[in-house]
Design a protein around this motif. Sequence first.
Motif, PDB file in Angstrom:
ATOM      1  N   ASP A  87       0.840  -1.192   0.000  1.00  0.00           N
ATOM      2  CA  ASP A  87       0.000   0.000   0.000  1.00  0.00           C
ATOM      3  C   ASP A  87       0.880   1.248   0.000  1.00  0.00           C
ATOM      4  OD1 ASP A  87       0.899   0.311   2.652  1.00  0.00           O
ATOM      5  OD2 ASP A  87      -0.950  -0.471   3.508  1.00  0.00           O
ATOM      6  N   PHE A 114      -7.531  -5.502   1.323  1.00  0.00           N
ATOM      7  CA  PHE A 114      -7.334  -4.103   0.969  1.00  0.00           C
ATOM      8  C   PHE A 114      -8.288  -3.217   1.770  1.00  0.00           C
ATOM      9  CE2 PHE A 114     -10.683  -5.560  -1.881  1.00  0.00           C
ATOM     10  CZ  PHE A 114     -11.592  -4.519  -1.864  1.00  0.00           C
ATOM     11  N   LEU A 115      -8.016  -1.927   1.771  1.00  0.00           N
ATOM     12  CA  LEU A 115      -8.904  -0.917   2.345  1.00  0.00           C
ATOM     13  C   LEU A 115      -9.653  -0.254   1.202  1.00  0.00           C
ATOM     14  CD1 LEU A 115      -6.446   0.747   4.886  1.00  0.00           C
ATOM     15  CD2 LEU A 115      -8.239  -0.935   5.374  1.00  0.00           C
ATOM     16  N   GLU A 118      -8.216   2.164  -1.737  1.00  0.00           N
ATOM     17  CA  GLU A 118      -6.777   2.098  -1.553  1.00  0.00           C
ATOM     18  C   GLU A 118      -6.072   1.844  -2.883  1.00  0.00           C
ATOM     19  OE1 GLU A 118      -4.155  -0.179   1.654  1.00  0.00           O
ATOM     20  OE2 GLU A 118      -5.326  -1.556   0.420  1.00  0.00           O
ATOM     21  N   ARG A 120      -3.177  -0.098  -4.528  1.00  0.00           N
ATOM     22  CA  ARG A 120      -2.317  -1.254  -4.289  1.00  0.00           C
ATOM     23  C   ARG A 120      -1.261  -1.303  -5.389  1.00  0.00           C
ATOM     24  NH1 ARG A 120      -2.293  -3.257   0.611  1.00  0.00           N
ATOM     25  NH2 ARG A 120      -1.077  -4.920  -0.336  1.00  0.00           N
ATOM     26  N   GLN A 142      -6.214   1.012  -8.079  1.00  0.00           N
ATOM     27  CA  GLN A 142      -7.048   1.409  -6.954  1.00  0.00           C
ATOM     28  C   GLN A 142      -8.155   0.367  -6.805  1.00  0.00           C
ATOM     29  OE1 GLN A 142      -8.718   5.382  -7.171  1.00  0.00           O
ATOM     30  NE2 GLN A 142      -8.750   5.522  -4.943  1.00  0.00           N
TER      31      GLN A 142
END
Length: 149
Positions: A87, A114-115, A118, A120, A142
């Motif tokens: 991240d 993942f958030l 976010e 990656r 994203q």
Amino acid sequence: MRYLLCSLIVAVTALAVPASAQQSKRFGPYELHYAVVNTTFLDPQVAAAYGIVRGDDRAILNLALREHLPDGSDVARAMQLKGSSWDLLQKSTELEFQEVSEPPAIYYIAPFDFLNEEWRHFEIHFRAENSDETQTFKFKQQVYEELKK
């Protein structure tokens, strides 16, 4: 069951990515196809059969390698690979790939958390079954949680 997973991943990828923006990159005669797919798009039975945990904050990286032959045809190739994802804060995760073979297709899938919203980053090192050369592929994407209705 394997055929169902391959078909589902191909269908989800086709819906998620317009045909004109196919996600792939050429490495000489090889073309690496890649897609990030939320696990919530996978049927629960299919996910369970492959040990994939479904969740709003979980996705899989799907890779497939094709070799373009001199006669104009192409063929799926198995590959050795390793990779990682991180991240923006540089929190890194080693990706654990699982091969899914449904001739003539060969896919490699790796789950990750993942958030929402976010970015990656991914770094993949791969070598085709009939090659001595290891290639490196990097990209970022994203990721979003599935919208609830």
